[in-house]
Design a protein around this motif. Structure first.
Motif, PDB file in Angstrom:
ATOM      1  N   GLU A   1       0.809  -1.212   0.000  1.00  0.00           N
ATOM      2  CA  GLU A   1       0.000   0.000   0.000  1.00  0.00           C
ATOM      3  C   GLU A   1       0.847   1.269   0.000  1.00  0.00           C
ATOM      4  O   GLU A   1       0.539   2.240  -0.690  1.00  0.00           O
ATOM      5  N   ASP A   2       1.956   1.293   0.784  1.00  0.00           N
ATOM      6  CA  ASP A   2       2.737   2.507   0.963  1.00  0.00           C
ATOM      7  C   ASP A   2       3.979   2.558   0.087  1.00  0.00           C
ATOM      8  O   ASP A   2       4.771   3.508   0.182  1.00  0.00           O
ATOM      9  N   ALA A   3       4.194   1.545  -0.748  1.00  0.00           N
ATOM     10  CA  ALA A   3       5.395   1.519  -1.574  1.00  0.00           C
ATOM     11  C   ALA A   3       5.303   2.553  -2.691  1.00  0.00           C
ATOM     12  O   ALA A   3       4.210   2.841  -3.196  1.00  0.00           O
ATOM     13  N   PRO A   4       6.448   3.135  -3.098  1.00  0.00           N
ATOM     14  CA  PRO A   4       6.434   4.052  -4.246  1.00  0.00           C
ATOM     15  C   PRO A   4       5.906   3.344  -5.487  1.00  0.00           C
ATOM     16  O   PRO A   4       6.058   2.126  -5.654  1.00  0.00           O
TER      17      PRO A   4
ATOM     18  N   ARG B   1      -5.461   4.187 -23.779  1.00  0.00           N
ATOM     19  CA  ARG B   1      -6.502   3.200 -23.533  1.00  0.00           C
ATOM     20  C   ARG B   1      -6.514   2.655 -22.114  1.00  0.00           C
ATOM     21  O   ARG B   1      -7.526   2.095 -21.690  1.00  0.00           O
ATOM     22  N   VAL B   2      -5.408   2.753 -21.385  1.00  0.00           N
ATOM     23  CA  VAL B   2      -5.371   2.227 -20.023  1.00  0.00           C
ATOM     24  C   VAL B   2      -4.672   3.209 -19.105  1.00  0.00           C
ATOM     25  O   VAL B   2      -3.885   4.060 -19.537  1.00  0.00           O
ATOM     26  N   SER B   3      -4.970   3.072 -17.817  1.00  0.00           N
ATOM     27  CA  SER B   3      -4.238   3.807 -16.783  1.00  0.00           C
ATOM     28  C   SER B   3      -4.055   2.867 -15.605  1.00  0.00           C
ATOM     29  O   SER B   3      -4.849   1.948 -15.387  1.00  0.00           O
ATOM     30  N   GLY B   4      -3.001   3.082 -14.847  1.00  0.00           N
ATOM     31  CA  GLY B   4      -2.743   2.216 -13.711  1.00  0.00           C
ATOM     32  C   GLY B   4      -1.423   2.538 -13.080  1.00  0.00           C
ATOM     33  O   GLY B   4      -0.895   3.654 -13.204  1.00  0.00           O
ATOM     34  N   SER B   5      -0.841   1.552 -12.369  1.00  0.00           N
ATOM     35  CA  SER B   5       0.431   1.784 -11.703  1.00  0.00           C
ATOM     36  C   SER B   5       1.143   0.470 -11.433  1.00  0.00           C
ATOM     37  O   SER B   5       0.535  -0.610 -11.447  1.00  0.00           O
ATOM     38  N   ILE B   6       2.443   0.592 -11.185  1.00  0.00           N
ATOM     39  CA  ILE B   6       3.314  -0.539 -10.868  1.00  0.00           C
ATOM     40  C   ILE B   6       3.906  -0.282  -9.493  1.00  0.00           C
ATOM     41  O   ILE B   6       4.493   0.781  -9.244  1.00  0.00           O
TER      42      ILE B   6
ATOM     43  N   THR C   1      10.364  -8.031  -2.732  1.00  0.00           N
ATOM     44  CA  THR C   1      11.567  -7.281  -3.097  1.00  0.00           C
ATOM     45  C   THR C   1      11.249  -5.804  -3.301  1.00  0.00           C
ATOM     46  O   THR C   1      10.272  -5.454  -3.967  1.00  0.00           O
ATOM     47  N   GLN C   2      12.111  -4.916  -2.756  1.00  0.00           N
ATOM     48  CA  GLN C   2      11.964  -3.477  -2.961  1.00  0.00           C
ATOM     49  C   GLN C   2      12.902  -3.039  -4.089  1.00  0.00           C
ATOM     50  O   GLN C   2      14.106  -3.011  -3.936  1.00  0.00           O
TER      51      GLN C   2
ATOM     52  N   SER D   1      14.404  -0.501  -7.102  1.00  0.00           N
ATOM     53  CA  SER D   1      14.720   0.907  -7.370  1.00  0.00           C
ATOM     54  C   SER D   1      14.333   1.222  -8.808  1.00  0.00           C
ATOM     55  O   SER D   1      14.324   0.338  -9.675  1.00  0.00           O
ATOM     56  N   VAL D   2      14.051   2.499  -9.056  1.00  0.00           N
ATOM     57  CA  VAL D   2      13.653   2.936 -10.394  1.00  0.00           C
ATOM     58  C   VAL D   2      14.845   3.595 -11.069  1.00  0.00           C
ATOM     59  O   VAL D   2      15.470   4.490 -10.498  1.00  0.00           O
ATOM     60  N   ALA D   3      15.125   3.140 -12.281  1.00  0.00           N
ATOM     61  CA  ALA D   3      16.223   3.721 -13.049  1.00  0.00           C
ATOM     62  C   ALA D   3      15.650   4.588 -14.166  1.00  0.00           C
ATOM     63  O   ALA D   3      15.186   4.077 -15.180  1.00  0.00           O
ATOM     64  N   GLY D   4      15.637   5.908 -13.938  1.00  0.00           N
ATOM     65  CA  GLY D   4      15.192   6.815 -14.995  1.00  0.00           C
ATOM     66  C   GLY D   4      13.706   7.111 -14.953  1.00  0.00           C
ATOM     67  O   GLY D   4      13.154   7.528 -13.931  1.00  0.00           O
ATOM     68  N   ASN D   5      13.052   6.863 -16.073  1.00  0.00           N
ATOM     69  CA  ASN D   5      11.666   7.295 -16.290  1.00  0.00           C
ATOM     70  C   ASN D   5      10.710   6.737 -15.236  1.00  0.00           C
ATOM     71  O   ASN D   5      10.803   5.577 -14.831  1.00  0.00           O
ATOM     72  N   GLN D   6       9.743   7.586 -14.807  1.00  0.00           N
ATOM     73  CA  GLN D   6       8.801   7.202 -13.764  1.00  0.00           C
ATOM     74  C   GLN D   6       7.404   6.860 -14.301  1.00  0.00           C
ATOM     75  O   GLN D   6       6.550   6.437 -13.535  1.00  0.00           O
ATOM     76  N   THR D   7       7.172   7.059 -15.587  1.00  0.00           N
ATOM     77  CA  THR D   7       5.846   6.837 -16.175  1.00  0.00           C
ATOM     78  C   THR D   7       5.957   5.905 -17.379  1.00  0.00           C
ATOM     79  O   THR D   7       6.742   6.166 -18.304  1.00  0.00           O
TER      80      THR D   7
END
Length: 595
Positions: free
Chosen positions: A66-69, A77-82, A142-143, A145-151
């Protein structure tokens, strides 16, 4: 009873019996009440995977997402999140579709994270092999990390990175096309001095049976897989039974896919499936202890030498079961057998071409209701040669009526003599007495195939025709109980007892069209036959009143075309049907019966 009426009665009775069995004896199952606010156990499983020793058992791990980035998914056509916890795709909404036709209705939501009312999400990772333990490979907790683009968009992929602290760096690049296909490339770089082995996997997990599942026998909802051209389906009940029956052993149905395949979950109109590279294990299972349904793909174990990098690719389809979109993935992207993710049923050789023709006509006309009428015309043209022979035979039977009456008088009570005389007469005049029922009998598989098409295909969902018919996949919303909207009274909801008599305009027109078709011929002289024929149109009217309006539209159109064809063919053979006279005589008989 003459042979024409026998044939008509037999064929109509057969139609009635088949419909009665399908839609009265096997109604949709009632769903148990559920509490949407009930607590959800936040657990997930790792897949069954190959190791150098043996196939690993499923392992449960507690996760908090729930609280993870999160990374945003945004396409036309779609929207959502990872979630960066586990790198799971766990929220997804379909922008082109809404839950209902009401103004302001919510957009259809497909995937949902743990902690929601109905968790439904995807996981990817690596199962440990030689030289690795479970905590040295990425999993559900597993946590990243994001490398670069956020979307994530069709133009901009996203990349997740995780270093296990022991010389292995894992990367996961995710991309999406303009429709519903995700591409997931998982790679591992070995900077340690040891050789290790590991197997890439993908998981789609669903907590509990969906609350909106139809559980209707004509539609498959649940687990689905294609393995080297062979389609496998498990309903939620089947998967549960399999797990219960296998408590002492493996609880997973594992299939080795040599060439190509896919596995996932299918709903009425939506689907989520994993499509790995060739050569993988397809898994369908139910975790009874956690009430989690799960489909998995486990690719072959790979050996990773020091200084080397390995990559594994998987695709994920998560979206609407649009015929054109799915067919394009099959024809252009090589997803073998993908069109069969739509539930065409046992009579696919009817349903597939019927839908293709309906879809083509809709593309030309721009209205699904008029396309159904066009489809009916095309079908009637295709079967016209058979219909012509049948109606011509019926007309010929009318001409032979005087001779048949003479044979009956001459035979008296000797039924064998009468039947022999009839057969000789038929042979001499080249008449087939059974031909009269063929046009009605041929409508039975067409009717059920069209019912299947209207019920299961997304293209009919919320498709309008004209006037008050705004959804051809739903029953006619008008009601005779409120004088079709003139009275300030809301008709009963479908499924209630009063809904049976809450007939709309189209079911009433259906009954009238069947009644008119009967009036092409005089009523039979036998009182029992008269009663059956008198009631049959109105019985069908009530039976089909709750059917999809698209199907009722087809039947009305079919009846009117049949009426016209039969009238013209009978006229061409010298017999002029007295429709108005037959209508008048039916009312006269009712008046005499009252006296």
């Amino acid at each position: 009873m003459d042979d024409q009426n026998k044939n008509l009665l037999l064929a109509t009775a057969l139609s009635f019996a088949v419909i009665l069995v399908w839609f009265v004896m096997f109604p949709p199952a009632e769903q148990p009440a559920t509490d949407p606010n009930a607590a959800v156990t936040a657990e997930a499983t790792t897949p069954v995977a190959d190791t150098t020793a043996e196939t690993a058992a499923a392992v449960a791990t507690a996760v908090t997402v729930e609280d993870a980035p999160r990374l945003t998914i945004e396409t036309p056509r779609v929207s959502g999140s990872i979630s960066t916890t586990g790198g799971r795709i766990d929220t997804l909404a379909l922008k082109d579709y809404r839950e209902t036709q009401e103004e302001g209705s919510d957009i259809v939501s497909m995937l949902a994270p743990q902690g929601s009312a109905n968790p439904y999400y995807t996981l990817f990772g690596w199962a440990p092999g030689q030289g690795l333990s479970i905590d040295q490979v990425p999993g559900a907790n597993t946590q990243w990390s994001v490398a670069g683009n956020q979307t994530l968009t069709p133009e901009t992929p996203v990349t997740l990175v995780w270093d296990n602290g022991n010389g292995l760096t894992f990367r996961r690049e995710m991309a999406i096309d303009e429709n519903y296909m995700f591409s997931i490339a998982q790679s591992v770089e070995n900077t340690s001095a040891a050789t290790v082995s590991l197997a890439p996997y993908g998981v789609i997990a669903r907590h509990g049976e969906p609350q909106d599942a139809k559980n209707f026998f004509i539609l498959h909802e649940g687990l689905i897989a294609m393995a080297d051209g062979e389609l496998s389906e498990q309903s939620y009940g089947d998967a549960t039974d399999f797990a219960v029956n296998q408590r002492e052993g493996a609880r997973a149905e594992v299939t080795q896919v040599e060439e190509a395949g896919w596995v996932g979950f299918t709903d009425h109109y939506w689907m989520a499936t994993l499509i790995p590279e060739a050569g993988f294990k397809s898994v369908m299972k139910y975790d009874e202890r956690r009430d989690i349904y799960q489909t998995e793909t486990v690719q072959p174990t790979q050996t990773l030498a020091p200084g080397a990098t390995i990559t594994a690719a998987t695709q994920l389809f998560a979206g609407a079961k649009e015929w054109e979109t799915i067919r394009a993935y099959e024809n252009n992207a090589g997803v073998a057998g993908f069109i069969d993710s739509i539930d065409w049923g046992w009579f696919f050789f009817f349903t597939k071409p019927i839908f293709w023709l309906l879809h083509t006509l809709n593309a030309m006309i721009g209205n699904m209701g008029w396309a159904i009428i066009g489809l009916t015309v095309v079908i009637k043209l295709l079967v016209f040669p058979l219909a012509y022979k049948s109606y011509a035979s019926m007309a010929k039977m009318k001409e032979l009526q005087p001779q048949m009456e003479e044979l009956k008088k001459a035979a008296g009570d000797d039924r064998q003599k009468m039947q022999q005389g009839m057969m000789e007469l038929y042979k001499k005049e080249k008449v087939n007495p059974a031909a009269g029922c063929l046009p009605i009998l041929i409508q039975i598989p067409i009717f059920f195939s069209l019912y299947k098409v209207i019920f299961v295909t997304l293209e009919l969902r919320h498709a309008p025709w004209a006037g008050w018919i705004t959804d051809l996949s739903a029953p006619d919303p008008s009601s005779i109980l409120n004088l079709f909207g003139l009275l300030a009274f809301t008709p009963p909801e479908p499924g209630s007892l009063l809904a049976i008599i809450s007939l709309g305009v189209m079911p009433i027109l259906l009954g009238i069209s069947m009644w008119l078709q009967q009036k092409l011929n005089p009523a039979p002289t036998d009182p029992t036959q008269q009663m059956i024929f008198a009631w049959m149109p109105w019985v069908f009217m009530f039976m089909l009143g709750g059917f999809a309006s698209g199907l009722v539209l087809y039947w009305i159109t079919n009846n009117m075309i049949t009426f016209t064809q039969q009238y013209l063919i009978m006229r061409s053979h010298g017999y002029k049907p007295d429709v108005f006279g037959n209508i008048k005589s039916s009312f006269k008989r009712k008046e005499k019966a009252k006296e």
